[in-house]
Design a protein around this motif. Structure first.
Motif, PDB file in Angstrom:
ATOM      1  N   GLU A 415       0.831  -1.210   0.000  1.00 15.98           N
ATOM      2  CA  GLU A 415       0.000   0.000   0.000  1.00 15.98           C
ATOM      3  C   GLU A 415       0.870   1.266   0.000  1.00 15.98           C
ATOM      4  N   ASP A 416       1.982   1.228   0.689  1.00 15.48           N
ATOM      5  CA  ASP A 416       2.858   2.403   0.790  1.00 15.48           C
ATOM      6  C   ASP A 416       3.509   2.727  -0.550  1.00 15.48           C
ATOM      7  N   VAL A 417       4.054   1.718  -1.232  1.00 16.89           N
ATOM      8  CA  VAL A 417       4.700   2.005  -2.516  1.00 16.89           C
ATOM      9  C   VAL A 417       3.672   2.327  -3.588  1.00 16.89           C
ATOM     10  N   ALA A 418       2.471   1.784  -3.435  1.00 21.43           N
ATOM     11  CA  ALA A 418       1.392   2.149  -4.361  1.00 21.43           C
ATOM     12  C   ALA A 418       1.039   3.632  -4.196  1.00 21.43           C
ATOM     13  N   LEU A 419       1.080   4.107  -2.949  1.00 21.43           N
ATOM     14  CA  LEU A 419       0.837   5.525  -2.683  1.00 21.43           C
ATOM     15  C   LEU A 419       1.906   6.388  -3.342  1.00 21.43           C
ATOM     16  N   LEU A 420       3.166   5.965  -3.214  1.00 27.99           N
ATOM     17  CA  LEU A 420       4.253   6.706  -3.861  1.00 27.99           C
ATOM     18  C   LEU A 420       4.056   6.741  -5.367  1.00 27.99           C
ATOM     19  N   ALA A 421       3.673   5.606  -5.953  1.00 28.42           N
ATOM     20  CA  ALA A 421       3.444   5.549  -7.394  1.00 28.42           C
ATOM     21  C   ALA A 421       2.342   6.502  -7.810  1.00 28.42           C
ATOM     22  N   SER A 422       1.304   6.582  -6.998  1.00 27.83           N
ATOM     23  CA  SER A 422       0.190   7.487  -7.306  1.00 27.83           C
ATOM     24  C   SER A 422       0.632   8.947  -7.254  1.00 27.83           C
ATOM     25  N   LEU A 423       1.450   9.279  -6.265  1.00 33.38           N
ATOM     26  CA  LEU A 423       1.961  10.652  -6.157  1.00 33.38           C
ATOM     27  C   LEU A 423       2.843  10.994  -7.353  1.00 33.38           C
ATOM     28  N   ILE A 424       3.671  10.041  -7.765  1.00 31.29           N
ATOM     29  CA  ILE A 424       4.555  10.272  -8.911  1.00 31.29           C
ATOM     30  C   ILE A 424       3.727  10.493 -10.168  1.00 31.29           C
ATOM     31  N   GLN A 425       2.698   9.663 -10.362  1.00 29.06           N
ATOM     32  CA  GLN A 425       1.844   9.801 -11.533  1.00 29.06           C
ATOM     33  C   GLN A 425       1.097  11.132 -11.536  1.00 29.06           C
ATOM     34  N   GLY A 426       0.788  11.626 -10.348  1.00 29.58           N
ATOM     35  CA  GLY A 426       0.064  12.897 -10.231  1.00 29.58           C
ATOM     36  C   GLY A 426       0.940  14.121 -10.446  1.00 29.58           C
ATOM     37  N   GLY A 427       2.225  13.909 -10.755  1.00 25.27           N
ATOM     38  CA  GLY A 427       3.113  15.036 -11.026  1.00 25.27           C
ATOM     39  C   GLY A 427       3.751  15.625  -9.789  1.00 25.27           C
ATOM     40  N   HIS A 428       3.672  14.895  -8.674  1.00 27.93           N
ATOM     41  CA  HIS A 428       4.307  15.354  -7.439  1.00 27.93           C
ATOM     42  C   HIS A 428       5.733  14.784  -7.355  1.00 27.93           C
TER      43      HIS A 428
END
Length: 530
Positions: A415-428
């Protein structure tokens, strides 16, 4: 390669006249070139000799100025030092001499000290890790008499300095222009420490003092603290691993109110300091210009944390705070961490290996939202982060400056690395340069796959670490191909840590191609192929 001559004059490597060099001078120049550049090719003709000298001199002009001789870490020998010393009389305007990290020149410093009166304008002298002998340091003490403009002196990592400091620095009188004094790991004795205390009031221009890794000076800290009261211009004070105790903190605190210009304070690595802040931190708050405070590995107690909770939020200019490796503060640091919100200039927060608990991590996460300039965040070795990285969601979304994120051994889950992936995809996290996710063995292949699908969007990334624990050994899933493809999209990436991950043999050729495309600038550390 070093040239000390002025490019607008005819003086190079001791050549003082116009017109062609004499045979003796040509031989001298060639020998100097061989010393400084390790030029070992045989020269077969006079024409080739002149051509090689000209080319080497042109190259030298680009790498050194006429007032600077930088031979740091060049593998110099005693013979090289003698040859270099022979050139000093021809360069009276030399201001910077650095021969640090040449550990084969011990016993030969007299070659330089005997000529040092020719370079009386010297402002910077760096002799760190030269394995100086007792004879060397005694000769240096005499030589320092004739360089009154000296502003910076480094004798670090020379253990013969210990016990001889009064002889070396005996001529640092009132009016000395010394601004920076480095004596790291010099085996200083308690008597040396007392001498430092005596000397400090005479160094009115001193701005930086580094006495780190001299464990015997803790017993003479009273004298040093008394001397510090007369160094109102001091900006940097480094006392890492100096054998400081609780009592030492009381002595230092009495000096802090006189150090109104202090920018950096390092008290780290003093494991007996724990408890010293409980009743002795009042004057720490007067350091209103302090930008860096390093208290890592100080065995901070619950009482220390309580005291620092009242002080640290008042340091309004603080940019770097290191509280790492203080495991006793984990459960009691909630109030302190929550008050970091009052330090909007913070750029670096290091709180790794502090045994944080869920409540204290929540306090830190809430405060971090108010740190818009945060560049470095290290939470490694705090197990409570695992499964709770979402608490940092808003911080990671809002941060436009974050460059380093370290989450090693945090018990991260998929869940934690999935969160990081989501942030990266969002341009953060667009400025992220270093990401450490190592020693999180509980992340499954699905988690790594999700992450590797998005990591290519971190265009500034230079270092990535996903290594397994030393006890772990695991074969990569299909996500390794996604990671290798991502590498081709990350031109700045130079380091990938994948220790103990076994790569499939089928990707060997692909990896070779990647190495070629990166022109050998990338290093991937993995557990081999199978």
């Amino acid at each position: 390669m070093v040239i000390l001559g002025d490019e607008n004059s005819n003086c190079s490597f001791g050549r003082t006249g116009a017109g062609p060099p004499t045979p003796e001078m040509a031989s001298f120049v060639l020998h100097g070139l061989q010393v400084f550049c390790s030029y070992n090719k045989s020269l077969t003709s006079e024409m080739e000799l002149e051509s090689q000298i000209e080319k080497k001199e042109q190259k030298l002009v680009q790498t050194a100025g006429k007032t600077c001789l930088d031979l740091n870490n060049r593998g110099l020998t005693a013979s090289d030092v003698s040859e270099m010393a022979a050139l000093l009389p021809f360069h009276p305007d030399l201001e910077n001499l650095d021969i640090s990290w040449n550990d084969s020149i011990g016993g030969s410093l007299h070659s330089i000290t005997q000529q040092i009166h020719f370079i009386s304008k010297l402002k910077i002298l760096r002799l760190g890790n030269c394995k100086l002998t007792t004879e060397d340091v005694l000769a240096l003490g005499e030589a320092l008499k004739v360089i009154p403009e000296l502003a910076e002196l480094s004798l670090s990592w020379n253990n013969k300095v210990g016990g001889n400091l009064p002889v070396i620095l005996q001529k640092f009188e009132e009016g000395s222009k010394i601004q920076k004094l480095e004596l790291v790991d010099c085996a200083l004795t308690s008597e040396d420490g007392k001498f430092v205390g005596y000397l400090l009031p005479r160094l009115k221009n001193l701005q930086e003092l580094d006495l780190s890794i001299n464990r015997n000076i803790g017993t003479s800290l009273y004298s040093i603290a008394q001397g510090l009261k007369s160094t109102s211009n001091l900006k940097v004070l480094m006392l890492h691993s100096c054998g400081l105790s609780q009592k030492s903190m009381q002595q230092l605190d009495s000096a802090f109110r006189y150090l109104c210009e202090l920018r950096k304070l390092d008290l780290s690595g003093n494991k007996d300091l724990g408890g010293g802040f409980e009743d002795s931190s009042a004057h720490l708050a007067t350091l209103e210009h302090l930008e860096v405070l390093d208290l890592h590995q100080c065995s901070l107690t619950v009482g220390d944390v309580t005291s620092l909770t009242q002080v640290i939020p008042l340091l309004s200019n603080l940019q770097e705070l290191d509280l790492s490796a203080n495991k006793k503060m984990g459960s009691s640091s909630g109030n302190l961490l929550s008050r970091l919100r009052f330090l909007p200039a913070l750029k670096s927060v290091l709180i790794n290996n502090c045994a944080l608990e869920s409540e204290t991590f929540t306090a830190l996460a809430d405060a971090s939202i108010h740190l818009p300039t945060l560049e470095i965040l290290n939470l490694s070795w705090n197990k409570c982060v695992g499964g709770n990285l979402k608490l940092l969601l808003e911080t990671l979304k809002l941060s436009m400056s974050l460059q380093v994120l370290r989450l090693s051994s945090c018990s991260l889950v998929t869940e934690d690395v999935a969160l990081l992936a989501s942030l990266i995809q969002g341009g953060h996290l667009v400025k992220l340069q270093k990401l450490d996710l190592s020693y999180n063995d509980s992340i499954c292949d699905i988690g790594w796959s999700i992450f590797c699908h998005k990591v290519w969007l971190l265009k500034e990334l230079t270092e990535l670490d996903i290594s397994l624990r030393p006890s772990g050994l695991r074969e990569c899933g299909q996500w390794i191909r996604n990671l290798l493809w991502a590498v081709t999209q990350l031109p700045k990436l130079t380091e990938i840590g994948m220790k103990r991950w076994i790569l499939p043999a089928s990707v060997q050729e692909e990896l070779k191609s990647i190495y070629q495309d990166h022109q050998s600038s990338m290093h991937l550390d993995h557990g081999g192929f199978r």
